[in-house]
Design an enzyme around this catalytic site. Structure first.
Site, PDB file in Angstrom:
ATOM      1  NE  ARG A 114      -0.105   0.033   4.948  1.00 30.42           N
ATOM      2  CZ  ARG A 114      -0.531   0.236   6.180  1.00 30.42           C
ATOM      3  NH1 ARG A 114      -1.810   0.483   6.407  1.00 30.42           N
ATOM      4  NH2 ARG A 114       0.294   0.197   7.203  1.00 30.42           N
ATOM      5  CB  CYS A 118       2.991   7.348  -9.705  1.00 31.16           C
ATOM      6  SG  CYS A 118       3.554   8.822 -10.549  1.00 31.16           S
ATOM      7  CG  ASN A 152      -3.867   5.194   6.083  1.00 31.06           C
ATOM      8  OD1 ASN A 152      -4.624   5.596   6.966  1.00 31.06           O
ATOM      9  ND2 ASN A 152      -2.814   4.448   6.336  1.00 31.06           N
ATOM     10  CD  GLU A 153       0.078   6.075   8.991  1.00 29.27           C
ATOM     11  OE1 GLU A 153       0.749   5.147   8.516  1.00 29.27           O
ATOM     12  OE2 GLU A 153      -0.077   6.227  10.216  1.00 29.27           O
ATOM     13  CD  GLU A 308      -4.184   4.742  11.873  1.00 31.97           C
ATOM     14  OE1 GLU A 308      -3.211   4.059  12.243  1.00 31.97           O
ATOM     15  OE2 GLU A 308      -4.467   4.940  10.688  1.00 31.97           O
ATOM     16  CD  GLU A 356      -1.871  -3.184   9.747  1.00 32.15           C
ATOM     17  OE1 GLU A 356      -3.053  -2.971   9.400  1.00 32.15           O
ATOM     18  OE2 GLU A 356      -1.014  -2.296   9.852  1.00 32.15           O
ATOM     19  CG  HIS A 359      -1.854  -3.403  15.108  1.00 40.69           C
ATOM     20  ND1 HIS A 359      -2.668  -2.644  15.926  1.00 40.69           N
ATOM     21  CD2 HIS A 359      -0.815  -2.616  14.761  1.00 40.69           C
ATOM     22  CE1 HIS A 359      -2.133  -1.437  16.051  1.00 40.69           C
ATOM     23  NE2 HIS A 359      -1.008  -1.387  15.352  1.00 40.69           N
TER      24      HIS A 359
HETATM   25  C1  GAL Z   1      -0.792   3.063  10.761  1.00 41.85           C
HETATM   26  C2  GAL Z   1      -1.671   2.845   9.537  1.00 41.85           C
HETATM   27  C3  GAL Z   1      -2.746   1.812   9.821  1.00 41.85           C
HETATM   28  C4  GAL Z   1      -2.162   0.611  10.486  1.00 41.85           C
HETATM   29  C5  GAL Z   1      -1.436   1.036  11.751  1.00 41.85           C
HETATM   30  C6  GAL Z   1      -0.820  -0.098  12.515  1.00 41.85           C
HETATM   31  O1  GAL Z   1       0.436   3.629  10.446  1.00 41.85           O
HETATM   32  O2  GAL Z   1      -2.284   4.038   9.153  1.00 41.85           O
HETATM   33  O3  GAL Z   1      -3.378   1.465   8.610  1.00 41.85           O
HETATM   34  O4  GAL Z   1      -1.282  -0.022   9.604  1.00 41.85           O
HETATM   35  O5  GAL Z   1      -0.393   1.905  11.383  1.00 41.85           O
HETATM   36  O6  GAL Z   1      -0.124   0.391  13.636  1.00 41.85           O
END
Ligand code: GAL
Length: 683
Positions: A114, A118, A152-153, A308, A356, A359
């Site tokens: 992800r 470009c 995202n990020e 987050e 993840e 996580h």
């Molecule tokens: C962030 C990201 C999330 C997830 C998370 C895990 O950096 O935006 O999608 O990957 O980390 O810590």
């Protein structure tokens, strides 16, 4: 129509990925029930859902998303709706190969992962635009949607021919003539002179990597490409949704782009905070987390959103510890007291597969709501409700400013002097921030474009670059009564990364009474020291500056050894109505405590809580409440001079016991002091 600003409560929730569970309606139903139990009032939806939203080119399916947004709203839960541009489906990579990123060796990536598109590809921008317009049409006026989460990020660069051409155009726009670029990039060095913009390639290990001015411009260019990518998305959202705020989720001490530029493209700042927690001593890590919170708050000078955080552990640090008891609440409330209007998690529910799956999440693979983590989240939700009065209270602007300037950071990283791999000033910024943080002094953290006028103290930790006008503004600030602390490695290059001539720190030699420091570097394990007249000595490591001349002011401490032993290591100089300090080396935590004992007293800075705090205990004030937390490893007793109410427990006392990682929220509204009134306690 609501936006997070209109709400009278803090947002509580997190990333929700129902697209991973579409074949399990029972789970989606259970989620709703458990969300209510966890005091969740907002979720981020659809962040990586492109392959579920457009299964083949032009075949859109928003039905499942519509059902979920409706069901959430019926249950009192708002949606932060994401555009899915952070990852894209395989069919798109196959059909439109330019959407994939090219690395600095010139190799186009294969499909996968992800955050790897470009930034220039017209195909990707078109596909993103079409998707966002359709999402906006379908959901823009839905009362449950309160904001937009773009991609995202955002991170990284692309080196494809399209990006290279865009870079050349960017350079033409900036410099006008190639002669001007040659002058400002100092290309007479190593025969780098260009005769046309067409000869310039992006920096690459296969080509040019040694020209710091060029690398700096590449970073600025990448930032601008990302900004225009975001703008493309925002414009698409605006076609059917003219007024709901948009945000992008930012990251910890992020290096790739200049967030002060991206901040202008969004309505709300949000970011993802994942401290590397280690049981026993949280102070340094949480000081850095709070420095980042304050950086995010300072980007727009107003509250931000914690988009987050993990309710337990992450899965990508080298060691991933569970949050110890108390730390979920403490880390969450620290973000709120630094200026967040939300506590959001990654993620609501753990997936069964994917990288993840292990996580931390509010709901684990057992699907239960009687777990330790779930209870911690409930507790956090309850606490946010209890302190919700803060949401509408104005935040007092800090009187201290610590400069963290992204362009200067980049230039410090490209420089070849001192220590090869250790010139990024972020640690210095963190250490100076921590010294104030421990004293309970709030600080803004932002770049050198900040307006200095309202600050009582400005700190420049290793601010290598002084762009046009900055030195003059600093002079005027001190002359008018401001207090300025300048460290080593400051005021050396201009905005083109060319060395300032005529004495450094540029423009401040008379303000500081110090001229032309030369940079000495120490090997690992080597130490010098900073010795005060009363005999106190603190180590200096890594970097020692040796000023060619100290022309004015008072020497507060000297170097302890080497050929510059006995020469000034910490000085103070009166200039105009103000004061300026110069700190010549990198000292340790206790050394900075000694420095700030003097600096904070002279700068007359207010503390968040005017009470003595035990070691490891910090206080952060927002509105008329102060969060007090124990970030040390031992249990501590807090002894107050007057009884105060802890708004979390509704307990009023002059003494409170705080276990490691525990926190309380004291009512510090002036009129309540000493009365022990409890009407804010609504339990
Ligand atoms: C962030 C990201 C999330 C997830 C998370 C895990 O950096 O935006 O999608 O990957 O980390 O810590």
């Amino acid at each position: 129509m609501s936006s997070p600003d209109d709400l009278s409560f803090f947002l509580h929730g997190g990333d929700y990925n129902p697209d991973q569970w579409l074949d399990r309606p029972d789970i989606l139903e259970a989620d709703l029930k458990m969300m209510k139990k966890a005091h969740v009032n907002c979720v981020s939806l659809g962040i990586f859902a492109w392959s579920a939203l457009e299964k083949q080119d032009g075949e859109y399916d928003f039905g499942w998303l519509g059902d979920i947004v409706d069901r959430l709203y019926e249950n009192g839960i708002y949606t932060d709706l994401a555009t899915p541009s952070g990852a894209r489906p395989a069919w798109m990579a196959e059909k439109y190969p330019t959407v994939l990123r090219t690395d600095e060796q010139g190799r186009r990536r294969l499909f996968g992962e992800r955050h790897n598109h470009c930034l220039t590809s017209p195909d990707y921008r078109r596909k993103v635009r079409e998707m966002d317009m359709k999402l906006s049409e379908r959901f823009g006026s839905h009362p449950g949607v309160i904001m937009w989460h773009i991609g995202n990020e955002f991170s990284g660069d692309c080196f494809c021919p399209l990006c290279a051409a865009a870079f050349r155009q960017w350079l033409k726009n900036k410099y006008g003539t190639v002669e001007d670029l040659n002058r400002r990039w100092w290309t007479s060095f190593w025969s780098q002179r260009y005769s046309s913009f067409d000869e310039i390639d992006p920096p690459s290990p296969r080509g040019e990597m040694s020209n710091p001015s060029m690398r700096l411009d590449w970073r600025r260019f990448s930032t601008d490409q990302c900004a225009s990518f975001i703008r493309n998305e925002k414009e698409a959202i605006r076609t059917h949704c003219p007024d709901k705020p948009v945000t992008v989720n930012m990251m910890w001490s992020f290096w790739d782009y200049d967030y002060s530029v991206l901040a202008k493209e969004v309505d709300l700042i949000s970011w993802d905070c994942y401290p590397r927690l280690r049981a026993g001593n949280y102070l340094t890590e949480m000081a850095e987390a709070c420095m980042n919170h304050d950086y995010m708050r300072s980007l727009k000078g107003r509250p931000f959103l914690l988009m987050e955080s993990s309710p337990s552990k992450v899965n990508w640090h080298s060691v991933n510890q569970l949050k110890r008891p108390g730390m979920q609440l403490t880390t969450s409330l620290l973000s709120v007291f630094c200026g967040s209007d939300s506590v959001m998690y990654f993620q609501w529910r753990k997936g069964r597969g994917g990288s993840e799956a292990f996580h931390g999440a509010v709901v684990g693979h057992d699907g239960r709501d009687d777990t330790r983590v779930f209870r911690d989240v409930v507790l956090t939700g309850e606490a946010l409700e209890r302190i919700s009065a803060l949401k509408k209270q104005p935040m007092e602007k800090p009187k201290a400013l610590i400069v963290l300037d992204q362009q200067s950071r980049w230039a410090s990283s490209f420089v070849q002097t001192g220590l090869r791999d250790h010139m990024d000033p972020v640690e210095a910024v963190r250490d100076h921030y921590r010294a104030l943080f421990k004293m309970g002094i709030r600080a803004d953290v932002r770049d050198s474009d900040a307006d200095l006028t309202d600050y009582s103290l400005v700190v420049l930790p290793e601010t290598f670059m002084f762009r046009d006008g900055f030195a003059q503004r600093l002079r005027e600030y001190v002359n008018g009564g401001g207090k300025l602390l300048v460290t080593c490695f400051t005021g050396i290059v201009d905005g083109d990364d060319l060395c300032h001539l005529g004495g450094t720190p540029h423009g401040l030699t008379d303000v500081l009474g110090v001229r032309d420091p030369d940079l000495d570097a120490l090997y690992p394990g080597e130490e010098n020291s900073m010795v005060f007249p009363d005999g106190r000595a603190f180590p200096i490591r890594e970097i020692c500056e040796y000023p060619e001349e100290v022309t004015a002011g008072e020497c507060l401490a000297v170097y302890g050894r080497d050929f510059y032993g006995g020469t000034p290591a910490f000085t103070e100089n009166a200039f105009g109505k103000g004061l300026a300090w110069y700190l010549a080396g990198r000292t340790d935590e206790k050394g900075l405590d000694a420095v700030y004992a003097r600096v904070a007293a002279k700068a007359d800075l207010k503390r968040s809580l005017d009470e003595p705090l035990p070691e490891g205990v910090v206080a952060v004030r927002r509105g008329d409440m102060a969060l007090v937390c124990n970030l040390g490893g031992e249990k501590r007793e807090l002894e107050l001079s007057v009884p105060r109410t802890d708004l979390l427990s509704c307990h009023t006392s002059k003494t409170f016991a705080l276990k490691s990682g525990a926190c309380l929220v004291l009512d510090v509204s002036a009129e309540k002091e000493g009365t022990g009134e409890e009407e804010k306690c609504t339990r």
